[in-house]
Each structure stands twice: as structure tokens, then as C-alpha cells.
Design a protein around this motif. Structure first.
Motif, PDB file in Angstrom:
ATOM      1  N   VAL A  14       0.129 -13.704  33.916  1.00  0.00           N
ATOM      2  CA  VAL A  14       1.677 -14.377  34.018  1.00  0.00           C
ATOM      3  C   VAL A  14       1.866 -14.254  35.868  1.00  0.00           C
ATOM      4  N   SER A  15       2.814 -14.856  35.951  1.00  0.00           N
ATOM      5  CA  SER A  15       3.207 -14.670  37.335  1.00  0.00           C
ATOM      6  C   SER A  15       3.806 -13.320  37.646  1.00  0.00           C
ATOM      7  N   THR A  18       7.516 -13.510  36.428  1.00  0.00           N
ATOM      8  CA  THR A  18       7.689 -13.077  35.003  1.00  0.00           C
ATOM      9  C   THR A  18       7.760 -11.465  34.694  1.00  0.00           C
ATOM     10  N   THR A  33       5.251 -13.150  25.300  1.00  0.00           N
ATOM     11  CA  THR A  33       4.750 -13.012  26.996  1.00  0.00           C
ATOM     12  C   THR A  33       5.044 -11.637  27.328  1.00  0.00           C
TER      13      THR A  33
END
Length: 334
Positions: A14-15, A18, A33
Motif C-alpha cells: 500500500v502507499s 495509507t 487494507t
């Protein structure tokens, strides 16, 4: 090597934004997530950098607490109240002991402010003009705990020390005592010294009892000074029949000095005090005292500080909590 937010983002796929949202409990992250990020954090042993987060949010979620004397048992109850409320509102505590020395207190206050704490609690002790200056130049809220300034310009939580002392001495007078000595704290200490002395003085005046200078001696709040002052009273040709002590610890010292001299409490001397520390119920005879709600003082102080830090509405920034006389075995009728 230190695990970074970049490592967690790569591991979870993920980024970094995030990961940041997950760490800061932002609700705008899908449950799946969020689970993936937490699993990556656990595998890598990632610990968020509190300093970096503080710089980004301009908050460290840390509160500085200045304790004048960490060996004094009365402050442990205050600290418990502070910590319980701090945990409830997700604040960390930095506890600093200042040894009841003004220079060290000022230094500790400035050090905590340099550490970018979000707020400051200053526990009972003399508040001088130097203290007030340090508080007023602070960029974060300050709450005084079990003490106050003369003009009450800084938010505080406390009891009415003058009224507590008045009630204590009034009890001795109601038991028939007219020769009442006082083991006082320093009069430079507004709460525990000056105001308690004023309560003693008012109780005598209202009962028509003359104030005798030789019946008032200054202690330093500790057990040993209670012993020393009581030895002085024992040597007087016209001794008091009752002693009002500004603190339990000094009162316990007075009880032991009386017993060491071969006399008895309350047969020969009645002893009355303020604080209601745990030792008050352990000493023999058990000490009659005025109880301060120390845990509540700490808890209410911390809650007031959280409101000020979060710019919530504050109905009262000057809070007086009730005191209570605890009658035990150290006071007898004259």
C-alpha cells in the motif's frame, strides 16, 4: 536497522499515506487494507516515530508533570489520578521530580516545555513569581494541582486549605483545648503553609483564644521536622495540650516524639493534622486528620488540562474540591 513507514508500505503493498492513516486511526481505510497493514507492522516490528508524528501534527500527546517531592507519599495518589485520566484520553506522562527546590522546579518546567509537551501540570508547592513567569510564557496550557497563585490567575484544582485548617483546629477547641500549638509549613508556601496557618489563626480568634507566638513553629513537612518541633514543645514550661500539624507526616513525627518522652497520645497531648496519607491509619494511635481527595485532585486536574489542550469549553478553571474530617484515636477531650 530501524524499520520505517516506507518498509511497512512496501510489505503491505500500500502507499505510505495509507499506513499513516492506519497508524493514526483514520476511519477512511477499508477493513481488509487495515488488517493487511497491521499484519505488516507486526511482522516487521514497526514502531511509529512519536517525534516525527508530533512534528507533523504539532501535538506530542505528552503531558509534563512536575512533582515537588517524589518521596512524599501524598503525591503518589495525585499521580495515580493524573495517569488514569491521561490513559483514558490517550496521553503519555513525563513525571519529573524537583526536590522542592525552586531553581530545579523552574529548570524542569523549561525542560518539559522544550520537549514540546502538549500541556503541563504543576503539583503542590510554593508558586513564586519566577514560576508564574515561566507559566505565562508557556505556549501550552498549564494547570496547578493542589496549589495556586495568590491572584488565582492560573487554572488550578485544590481544596480550601484555610477552611480545612480552621475545621481541624475547631475540632480541637470543641474538645476543650485552648492551648493549641501548630507545626506549620513554610509561610512562603501559600497552600500548605500560609493558608493553613491562617485557618489555625482564624479558629483561635473566633474562639477568643489569644495567638501565642511560642506555640507556632515551622517545619519542612517531613517526619523528622515533626520530631524536632515536638521536642521544642515538650521543653516549654507552659506546654500546649494539643498540636495541629500542617501535614500528617510531621504529625506522625510529633506522636513518636511524645511517645519517646514517656508520654501518651491522646492522654497527654491530642494531635490533629491534614492530608490523610495511608500512614495516618497505620500509626498508633491512629491519626485524626482532614482528608484531601488526592486521587480526585489529580484526576480532575488532568481532565481540566485535556479540555484546555483540546480547546473544549471549560465551565470552571478554578476548582475547589471538598475536604473531610476523619476522626480516629489521636484526639481526646480535655
Amino acid at each position: 536497522m530501524t524499520v520505517t513507514i516506507y518498509d511497512v508500505a512496501r510489505e503491505a503493498g500500500v502507499s505510505m499515506a495509507t499506513v499513516s492513516r492506519v497508524v493514526n486511526n483514520n476511519p477512511n481505510v477499508k477493513p481488509q487494507t487495515r488488517k493487511k497493514v497491521f499484519e505488516a507492522i507486526e511482522r516487521l516490528g514497526y514502531r511509529p516515530n512519536a517525534v516525527a508524528r508530533g512534528l507533523a501534527s504539532k501535538k506530542t500527546t505528552t503531558v509534563g508533570v512536575v512533582i515537588p517531592d517524589i518521596s512524599n507519599s501524598i503525591f503518589s495518589e495525585v499521580a495515580r489520578g493524573i495517569e488514569d485520566i491521561a490513559n483514558m484520553y490517550h496521553y503519555n506522562i513525563i513525571l519529573s521530580n524537583a526536590d522542592k527546590k525552586k531553581e530545579k522546579e523552574i529548570r524542569v518546567i523549561n525542560t518539559l516545555l522544550e520537549k514540546q509537551v502538549d500541556g503541563l501540570l504543576f503539583l503542590g508547592g510554593a508558586v513564586t513569581e519566577e514560576h508564574v513567569q515561566a507559566f505565562r510564557t508557556s505556549s501550552v496550557p498549564v494547570v496547578l494541582c493542589n496549589t495556586t497563585t495568590e491572584d488565582e490567575s492560573i487554572p488550578y484544582v485544590d481544596i480550601d486549605h484555610e477552611a480545612a485548617a480552621f475545621d481541624a483546629v475547631k475540632l480541637l477547641i470543641e474538645q476543650g483545648h485552648r492551648d493549641i500549638g501548630m507545626i506549620s509549613g513554610t509561610l512562603q508556601d501559600r497552600a500548605n503553609g500560609y493558608l493553613r496557618y491562617q485557618g489555625y489563626k482564624r479558629a483561635l480568634e473566633e474562639a477568643g483564644i489569644p495567638l501565642r507566638d511560642e506555640y507556632v513553629r515551622i517545619g519542612n513537612y517531613r517526619y523528622e521536622s515533626g520530631i524536632e518541633v515536638m521536642k521544642y514543645f515538650l521543653e516549654l514550661s507552659d506546654r500546649p495540650t494539643a498540636i495541629f500539624s500542617a501535614t500528617d507526616e510531621m504529625a506522625i513525627g510529633a506522636i513518636h516524639a511524645i511517645q519517646d518522652s514517656g508520654l501518651k497520645v491522646p492522654d497527654d497531648f491530642s494531635i490533629m493534622s491534614i492530608d490523610n496519607i495511608r500512614m495516618a491509619s497505620m500509626v498508633r494511635p491512629q491519626l485524626t486528620t482532614v482528608a484531601q481527595p488526592m486521587y480526585d485532585i489529580g484526576a480532575v486536574s488532568m481532565r481540566l488540562l485535556t479540555k484546555l489542550m483540546n480547546k473544549e469549553k471549560v465551565d470552571m478553571s478554578r476548582v475547589i474540591l471538598p475536604h473531610e474530617i476523619i476522626q480516629r484515636k489521636s484526639v481526646a477531650q480535655r
